[in-house]
Design an enzyme around this catalytic site. Structure first.
Site, PDB file in Angstrom:
ATOM      1  N   ARG A 107      -0.575   4.476   0.196  1.00 34.91           N
ATOM      2  CA  ARG A 107      -1.427   5.623   0.492  1.00 34.91           C
ATOM      3  C   ARG A 107      -0.902   6.446   1.649  1.00 34.91           C
ATOM      4  NH1 ARG A 107      -7.164   2.820   0.798  1.00 34.91           N
ATOM      5  NH2 ARG A 107      -5.845   1.137   1.555  1.00 34.91           N
ATOM      6  N   ASP A 133       0.861  -1.181   0.000  1.00 36.73           N
ATOM      7  CA  ASP A 133       0.000   0.000   0.000  1.00 36.73           C
ATOM      8  C   ASP A 133       0.899   1.232   0.000  1.00 36.73           C
ATOM      9  OD1 ASP A 133      -1.961   1.987   0.726  1.00 36.73           O
ATOM     10  OD2 ASP A 133      -3.173   0.370   1.566  1.00 36.73           O
TER      11      ASP A 133
END
Ligand SMILES: [Zn+2]
Length: 424
Positions: free
Chosen positions: A337, A335
């Site tokens: 983000r 990930d």
């Protein structure tokens, strides 16, 4: 090479505080004192490319769209000297100032004064400095088939205030460009400012030499997507901890949000959150959806689609136990983000407490509560709204620590292939 990159070496004033006026002879750039309690003391963000001597940031406005502006200049369709006519563009609703605006570490990735530059920096604008808003606030009505369906099924009732009998919901919305205070961003990620600057410079192919040549410039307007917030009910209630706040922080997923792809729960969760926000606003509270342009866990859609193929073609089919592994194989991380910057928009709105957080993400929850905002109830997506092909994602996430009021799937459950095959 940009003229700024040839400037004399930066000098820093005592105590690590940097005075823009103390270097590069002849500059007329206003000083930025990040986190100062008033707009006048903080100073304007000047990202104009028209007059380089006025610039006090690295990069320029409009995030990723700055590149299109360059194309328009190259194509001869836009004058480099164009100044925005801001007549009648002022915000429909005024936000703040809130106490968090004066805490240098509370907000590091947007300009809290970005919506009110026309009034806050009227003198500088009159003096000919090209200062542009980095936040715009307007009102709209949003019409979603899921909300119309909820009205038909009796879950939502129009009140002609928050929700009209036409099915339209009344919203106040704001668009927010990223404005990074590099020392603050580095602190959030636990790295040195030098390492952050160097990585940003090198990993953009050397796009911004000032990152490494102008350590006196602490503010960076990165070429990335920003955020949009949608507010249901009276926005003045957002900063009042006594007013019930229903909120979702949502990361962009074009495939599901816009096109209805069924491999994930993004749009169902988004529309469920909007339904919850409308109900909350109708109870006298306020609802908030903060939408961040972080497509495909900020890996981008090309990487995301590659991962979809890798998941569905692997031996044994698309299983939850391999969900994160397949992403990591392609992208190098699970990930990208990094929710560390996400709470800034909540602090910009003056939020102290979220009564109902419509999210199961432990990363979002940890980032919000870690930034000092209280969270009451966590609202998960109803099972009936999870598309069949998205069960792999849901099992993988709950097994990895996402909040669920239900049963966390065990290892055997995770090994069962549940995703549809590519050509099914
Ligand atoms: Zn999605």
């Amino acid at each position: 090479m940009p003229a700024d990159a040839t400037a004399s070496p930066p000098s820093k004033a005592a105590g690590g505080h940097i005075r823009l006026t103390s270097h590069s002879a002849g500059t007329a750039a206003p000083e930025i004192v990040w986190g100062a309690p008033t707009a006048a003391l903080r100073g304007p963000i000047v990202g104009t490319t028209a007059n380089r001597s006025h610039r006090n940031v690295i990069g320029t406005h409009s995030g990723a769209y700055g590149v299109y502006r360059a194309l328009a200049v190259a194509a001869g369709s836009l004058s480099r000297d164009h100044r925005a006519d801001l007549t009648n563009t002022s915000p429909t609703d005024v936000f703040g100032p809130h106490p968090q605006w004066g805490e240098p570490s509370a907000i590091v990735s947007l300009d809290p004064w970005g919506a009110m530059v026309a009034e806050a920096f009227a003198d500088e604008l009159a003096a000919g400095i090209d200062i542009r808003p980095t936040i715009a606030v307007t009102k709209a009505q949003v019409i979603l088939p899921e909300i119309s369906d909820a009205i038909l099924r009796g879950r939502l009732r129009p009140d002609e205030r928050v929700l009209l009998s036409t099915g339209a919901a009344q919203v106040t919305k704001a668009a927010i460009e990223p404005v990074w205070h590099l020392p603050g961003v580095a602190r959030r990620f636990g790295c040195s400012e030098t390492d952050l600057r160097r990585a940003l410079f090198e990993e953009t192919g050397g796009m911004y030499p000032e990152l490494v040549t102008r350590s006196d410039l602490e503010v960076f307007l990165p070429p990335i997507g920003g955020q949009t917030i949608y507010i249901f009910g009276d926005p003045r209630g957002l900063a009042d901890p006594a007013v019930e706040l229903t909120a979702r922080v949502h990361d962009e997923c074009n495939g599901s949000d816009v096109f209805g792809s069924d491999i994930c729960t993004c749009r169902p969760y988004l529309t469920h959150a909007i339904e919850e926000c409308i109900q909350g606003a109708q109870r006298g509270g306020v609802g908030l959806v903060a939408y961040s342009r972080k497509e495909g866990r900020a890996l981008g859609e090309v990487t995301k689609f590659l991962v979809y193929n890798a998941r569905k073609r692997q031996v044994g089919g698309d299983t939850a136990d391999q969900y994160f592994a397949r992403t990591e194989c392609v992208a190098g991380v699970q990930d990208m983000r990094f929710q560390e910057l996400m709470p800034d928009v909540l602090h910009w709105l003056g939020i102290r407490r979220i009564h109902r957080l419509v999210s199961m993400s432990n990363m979002k929850y940890d980032a919000i509560t870690g930034s000092g905002i209280e969270v009451g109830e966590r609202v998960s997506i109803p099972d009936a709204l999870i598309p069949a092909d998205a069960q792999v994602e849901m099992d993988a996430k709950t097994a990895a620590g996402y909040y669920t009021p239900g049963v966390t799937p065990d290892a055997e459950e995770l090994r069962k292939a549940k995703g549809r095959e590519l050509d099914a």
